[in-house]
Motif scaffolding. Structure first.
Motif, PDB file in Angstrom:
ATOM      1  N   VAL A  61      29.515  50.173  44.156  1.00 15.29           N
ATOM      2  CA  VAL A  61      30.958  49.907  44.120  1.00 15.29           C
ATOM      3  C   VAL A  61      31.203  48.395  44.137  1.00 15.29           C
ATOM      4  N   ILE A  62      30.420  47.673  44.940  1.00 16.48           N
ATOM      5  CA  ILE A  62      30.604  46.221  45.043  1.00 16.48           C
ATOM      6  C   ILE A  62      30.362  45.552  43.695  1.00 16.48           C
ATOM      7  N   LEU A  63      29.296  45.972  43.009  1.00 16.26           N
ATOM      8  CA  LEU A  63      28.981  45.376  41.710  1.00 16.26           C
ATOM      9  C   LEU A  63      30.023  45.780  40.658  1.00 16.26           C
ATOM     10  N   GLU A  64      30.471  47.027  40.689  1.00 11.61           N
ATOM     11  CA  GLU A  64      31.514  47.470  39.753  1.00 11.61           C
ATOM     12  C   GLU A  64      32.805  46.670  39.972  1.00 11.61           C
ATOM     13  N   ASN A  65      33.134  46.430  41.235  1.00  5.85           N
ATOM     14  CA  ASN A  65      34.338  45.637  41.532  1.00  5.85           C
ATOM     15  C   ASN A  65      34.215  44.225  40.964  1.00  5.85           C
ATOM     16  N   ALA A  66      33.020  43.647  41.088  1.00  6.37           N
ATOM     17  CA  ALA A  66      32.801  42.297  40.553  1.00  6.37           C
ATOM     18  C   ALA A  66      32.963  42.286  39.037  1.00  6.37           C
ATOM     19  N   LEU A  67      32.489  43.335  38.368  1.00  3.57           N
ATOM     20  CA  LEU A  67      32.637  43.430  36.911  1.00  3.57           C
ATOM     21  C   LEU A  67      34.107  43.574  36.512  1.00  3.57           C
ATOM     22  N   VAL A  68      34.826  44.451  37.210  1.00  2.00           N
ATOM     23  CA  VAL A  68      36.258  44.639  36.918  1.00  2.00           C
ATOM     24  C   VAL A  68      36.996  43.318  37.108  1.00  2.00           C
ATOM     25  N   ASP A  69      36.719  42.629  38.216  1.00  2.00           N
ATOM     26  CA  ASP A  69      37.382  41.356  38.509  1.00  2.00           C
ATOM     27  C   ASP A  69      37.059  40.310  37.442  1.00  2.00           C
ATOM     28  N   MET A  70      35.787  40.262  37.017  1.00  2.00           N
ATOM     29  CA  MET A  70      35.377  39.288  36.005  1.00  2.00           C
ATOM     30  C   MET A  70      36.100  39.527  34.689  1.00  2.00           C
ATOM     31  N   TYR A  71      36.099  40.774  34.222  1.00  2.00           N
ATOM     32  CA  TYR A  71      36.759  41.080  32.954  1.00  2.00           C
ATOM     33  C   TYR A  71      38.258  40.774  33.033  1.00  2.00           C
ATOM     34  N   ALA A  72      38.877  41.116  34.172  1.00  2.00           N
ATOM     35  CA  ALA A  72      40.315  40.886  34.320  1.00  2.00           C
ATOM     36  C   ALA A  72      40.634  39.399  34.277  1.00  2.00           C
ATOM     37  N   LYS A  73      39.868  38.610  35.019  1.00  2.00           N
ATOM     38  CA  LYS A  73      40.156  37.173  35.099  1.00  2.00           C
ATOM     39  C   LYS A  73      39.781  36.437  33.816  1.00  2.00           C
ATOM     40  N   CYS A  74      38.854  37.002  33.043  1.00  2.00           N
ATOM     41  CA  CYS A  74      38.475  36.376  31.770  1.00  2.00           C
ATOM     42  C   CYS A  74      39.376  36.828  30.619  1.00  2.00           C
ATOM     43  N   GLY A  75      40.397  37.604  30.922  1.00  2.00           N
ATOM     44  CA  GLY A  75      41.363  37.985  29.901  1.00  2.00           C
ATOM     45  C   GLY A  75      41.074  39.293  29.198  1.00  2.00           C
ATOM     46  N   SER A  76      39.930  39.929  29.502  1.00  2.00           N
ATOM     47  CA  SER A  76      39.596  41.200  28.852  1.00  2.00           C
ATOM     48  C   SER A  76      40.113  42.342  29.725  1.00  2.00           C
ATOM     49  N   ILE A  77      41.439  42.408  29.825  1.00  2.00           N
ATOM     50  CA  ILE A  77      42.067  43.323  30.773  1.00  2.00           C
ATOM     51  C   ILE A  77      41.855  44.791  30.395  1.00  2.00           C
ATOM     52  N   ASP A  78      41.748  45.079  29.101  1.00  2.00           N
ATOM     53  CA  ASP A  78      41.517  46.471  28.669  1.00  2.00           C
ATOM     54  C   ASP A  78      40.128  46.947  29.088  1.00  2.00           C
ATOM     55  N   THR A  79      39.130  46.064  28.929  1.00  2.00           N
ATOM     56  CA  THR A  79      37.768  46.424  29.360  1.00  2.00           C
ATOM     57  C   THR A  79      37.735  46.650  30.861  1.00  2.00           C
ATOM     58  N   ALA A  80      38.450  45.793  31.596  1.00  2.00           N
ATOM     59  CA  ALA A  80      38.511  45.950  33.053  1.00  2.00           C
ATOM     60  C   ALA A  80      39.082  47.315  33.408  1.00  2.00           C
ATOM     61  N   MET A  81      40.158  47.707  32.710  1.00  2.00           N
ATOM     62  CA  MET A  81      40.796  48.999  33.003  1.00  2.00           C
ATOM     63  C   MET A  81      39.888  50.159  32.628  1.00  2.00           C
ATOM     64  N   ASN A  82      39.174  50.037  31.506  1.00  2.00           N
ATOM     65  CA  ASN A  82      38.234  51.097  31.110  1.00  2.00           C
ATOM     66  C   ASN A  82      37.161  51.310  32.174  1.00  2.00           C
ATOM     67  N   LEU A  83      36.634  50.211  32.697  1.00  2.00           N
ATOM     68  CA  LEU A  83      35.636  50.310  33.770  1.00  2.00           C
ATOM     69  C   LEU A  83      36.240  50.948  35.010  1.00  2.00           C
ATOM     70  N   PHE A  84      37.441  50.492  35.353  1.00  2.00           N
ATOM     71  CA  PHE A  84      38.127  50.987  36.550  1.00  2.00           C
ATOM     72  C   PHE A  84      38.328  52.498  36.466  1.00  2.00           C
TER      73      PHE A  84
END
Length: 817
Positions: A363-386
């Motif tokens: 969960v910790i690593l998944e959260n880091a990935l979601v946060d990274m994608y969101a902050k880098c502007g790839s908000i759709d990828t972040a949501m797909n992961l979420f």
């Protein structure tokens, strides 16, 4: 057998024993079995083979097999031998149960251990001290401290192992107060602790985090003469680090004759977590050996102090050193990717380590990935992961809510917040920062006020400065400036820079100069060196045609009168004052004394002022030039350019400058000592001019102009070149904004281009002033006052800053009381 040190030797000895008949006797075969099962050079599978050929194994042989499989981290096989002993009614001894308990500790759950506890009672070993100690250790390991405590208090006999097991159990389960109470009881009952006890006690001290407690335990260790081995000293270093006593930790560290990788890593981690990355990196570089924990400590240090480029550079070094990253490594690196916008590296980490299953996805690593994608502007990828996360925690929800809010999807952020509440996830203060930010940037003032009010009423969360800042921003954006001011008056704490900054920005948007001036004064009292405040103020004045109003800025002034003990009438001061009238200052921290008056005072607005510090910070701290490198300085005749060029020459660099007239070109060559210079206005092709001056390319460029100059420079930069972009780009008269066209050069040549604001480097001003003043006095640095080119349409006060005509304006300083 005594001299045997490999399986090949063992098999020769075993063959000889078999040939002469010794292998049929219990003692010789037990020695063969013990080597296979317990030696570092052994082979547990061969031990099993030997065991199957023993007709009637004795208790020692059975115990050796249980112990061997436990040692080999195959607890299922070890426990199966114990169950077989029960089935075949083999007589057991104390050691059988002790070894079986050790095997049970390796299972993910305590079921086998609880079953073994029943067998112990059944076979009458429940009162045996060694067995009870083993049971206590088992229960403590699984966190069943109630069961462990019950065994402890019910024991008629306790030894140092019993006490140590309980103390360590409490410490490991984050109950340090209970651990220390038990230790005090142990001492009062005259039970002599050993080094393992003291290491457990020190672990408890590190969790308490109170330095005085740790020091008392250290004094006790010295007084009782407990053996100070490497493990004990490591525990002391770790305790002092976690209590924030880095000086005491360093003292123990320096006195250690033998240090292992844990010792070094503890100190690196301590310095990194307390923000002293210079010492952390120095120790890290000195480490004789490093493990993944060492790399994690230094990478996390840089990542957590907003130095992502350094963190990513170390990650690449770590890969080159063939150190396999852990979850902790990747979480820190993904955070650095999020801070620096390195989406490509974040994607590669996702594919290479997660999708290809090189690192377990938690969960910790998944959260880091979601946060990274969101902050880098790839908000759709972040949501797909979420959406596909099998398990989400509060951090998961917060990452997406804040991500949507920051990218302007206010409605989606609020929908997600409602979904989160429907799934009975309790929000925290970070959740509400995202929610209020979403309301602010979507203009949802009614919803924002409702959510703000519900924080304390519904969820019991006291609003913090961040929440008030969001509300000030929300009200201010909609022009409700009086309401924003009223909210500020009702705040239980003083607003910080974010709150006053939000109000100032709102005043700029809606042209409210009077409230804006009030906000600016508050901001300058909090951070006297914030050059962005002047920029916002000047925009307001320009919009409202109020250039004749007094402007706040950096200059040199004379104190007219003072009730403050640090200032007296006649003192010369440097800092933020009004330029066109007397200033009454109730916060003299905005000023520093001018002690060196044997140089012209106008130097303090140019060479020795913000311009000079801009040159010093950008060139020395960001570009980090080396002797012999090729340096290009644009706008080199200005205050910033003059100092950059002269610093580069003092460091042994080859320096070329550009200027806007032949007179200035002569000045660069003949007065400032540049190796070459050209008039950029006479060059039809800047790219060709730079190729002529730098046939081998440019190593360092100090960016102080922007536009087409930067584009030409990028084409001529060397691989791994460095560019510092200062926060005051002097393109006042550009009709069309010009960007960076040569992004391809940045990427393919690995050019590091880093923007900065000089206000972030004000802590360097004393050392900059000391260095530069000495060079000025020795004649190694000269200065010609800025000609104010490009400022024709600027206010007279701004021109006065650059020409030095504002020097000597008088101020009055009063005590804060």
């Amino acid at each position: 057998m005594e001299s045997c040190n490999s399986m090949s030797q063992l098999k020769q000895i075993q063959a000889h024993m078999t040939r002469i008949g010794f292998i049929a006797h219990h003692f010789p075969v037990s020695r063969v079995l013990a080597f296979c099962a317990l030696s570092d050079s052994g082979d547990i599978d061969h031990a099993h083979l030997v065991f199957t050929q023993i007709p009637e194994p004795n208790i020692y042989i059975w115990n050796t097999m249980i112990r061997g499989y436990t040692r080999a981290k195959i607890p299922e096989m070890g426990f199966s031998f114990f169950r077989r002993m029960v089935r075949e009614q083999i007589e057991m001894d104390t050691r059988t149960f002790v070894f079986a308990l050790k095997a049970c500790e390796q299972f993910p759950r305590a079921l086998e251990g609880e079953a073994l506890h029943c067998q112990i009672h059944k076979d009458g070993f429940g009162s045996d001290l060694l067995v009870r100690n083993g049971l206590m250790h088992l229960y403590a390991k699984y966190g069943f401290l109630g069961s462990a405590h019950q065994l402890f208090v019910g024991s008629s006999e306790r030894d140092v192992v019993s006490w140590t097991t309980m103390i360590d159990g409490y410490a490991q389960r984050n109950l340090p107060d209970e651990a220390l109470k038990l230790f005090c009881l142990m001492v009062s009952m005259n039970v002599e602790p050993n080094d393992v006890t003291m290491i457990a006690v020190l672990s408890a001290c590190s969790r308490v985090g109170i330095p005085t407690v740790g020091r008392k335990i250290h004094e006790y260790i010295k007084k009782r003469g407990v053996t100070l081995g490497v493990n004990m000293l490591n525990a002391l270093v770790d305790m002092y680090v976690k209590c924030g006593c880095l000086d005491l930790a360093r003292e123990v560290f320096d006195e250690m004759e033998t240090k292992d990788v844990f010792t070094w890593t503890s100190m690196v981690n301590g310095y990194a977590k307390h923000g002293d990355l210079k010492l952390a990196r120095q120790l890290f570089d000195e480490m004789p050996e490093r493990n993944v924990v060492s790399w994690n400590a230094i990478i996390a240090g840089y990542s957590q102090t907003n130095l992502p480029n350094e963190a990513l550079g170390l990650f690449h070094e770590m890969k080159a050193a063939h150190v396999r990253p852990t979850e902790g490594t990747l979480v820190s690196v993904l955070s650095a990717c999020a801070q620096s916008g390195c989406l490509d590296l974040g994607r590669w980490i996702h594919q290479y380590y997660v999708n290809e299953k090189r690192v377990e996805l938690t969960v910790i690593l998944e959260n880091a990935l979601v946060d990274m994608y969101a902050k880098c502007g790839s908000i759709d990828t972040a949501m797909n992961l979420f959406e596909v996360m099998p398990q989400r925690d509060l951090v998961s929800w917060n990452s997406m809510i804040v991500g949507y809010a920051v990218h302007g999807y206010g409605e989606k952020a609020l929908m997600l917040f409602k979904q989160m509440k429907s799934e009975v996830i309790v929000p925290d203060d970070i959740t509400f920062v995202g929610v209020l930010f979403a309301c602010s940037h979507s203009g949802l003032v009614t919803e924002g006020c409702q959510y703000f009010e519900s924080m304390k009423r519904v969820f019991g969360i006291e609003p913090k400065l961040e929440h008030f800042s969001c509300m000030i921003d929300l009200l201010g954006r909609l022009g409700l400036l009086e309401e924003a001011l009223e909210l500020i008056r009702r705040m239980p704490m003083e607003p910080d820079e974010a709150g006053w900054g939000a109000l100032l920005n709102a005043c700029r948007m809606h042209g409210n100069v009077d409230v804006g001036k009030h906000a600016a004064e508050k901001l300058l009292s909090l951070n006297p060196q914030d050059s962005g405040v002047y920029a916002l103020l000047s925009n307001m004045y320009a919009t409202r045609n109020r250039w004749n109003e007094p402007i706040v800025g950096i200059g040199v002034a004379k104190v007219l009168d003072s009730g403050h003990p640090d200032f007296k009438a006649g003192d010369l001061v440097w800092g933020f004052t009004r330029w066109e009238e007397f200033s009454l200052l109730s916060a003299p921290k905005t000023l520093s004394k001018v002690t060196d008056t044997d140089v012209p005072l106008s130097y303090y607005t140019g060479l020795l002022g913000m311009a000079g510090l801009t040159a010093y910070a950008g060139f020395n701290e960001l570009c980090i030039p080396k002797k012999g490198e090729h340096v290009f300085v644009s706008a080199a005749s200005g205050a910033v350019g003059q100092l950059v060029g002269q610093f580069a020459k003092l460091m042994g660099c080859y320096v070329v400058g550009s200027a806007g007239s032949s007179q200035k070109v002569d000045l660069l060559k003949n007065k400032f000592g540049f190796d070459d210079a050209f008039n950029y206005k006479e060059e039809p092709d800047l790219n060709a001019a730079l190729k002529r001056c730098f046939p081998e390319g440019i190593d360092v460029y100090f960016e102080n102009v922007g536009g087409s100059t930067l584009d030409a420079v990028l084409l001529n930069m060397r691989v791994h070149g460095r560019i510092a972009v200062c926060g005051m780009i002097s393109q006042y008269n550009l009709e069309q904004p010009e960007g960076i066209h040569n992004l391809f050069c940045l990427i393919t040549k690995c050019i590091r281009m880093e923007g900065f604001l000089v206000s972030d480097y004000m802590h360097l001003y004393p050392q900059f002033l000391q260095l530069t003043l000495q060079y000025v006095k020795e004649g190694k640095i000269v200065y010609v006052e800025d000609t104010v080119e490009g400022l024709e349409n600027a206010p007279s006060a701004l021109i006065g800053l650059f020409t030095g005509s504002n020097v000597g304006k008088q101020v009055v300083v009063v005590a804060h009381e």
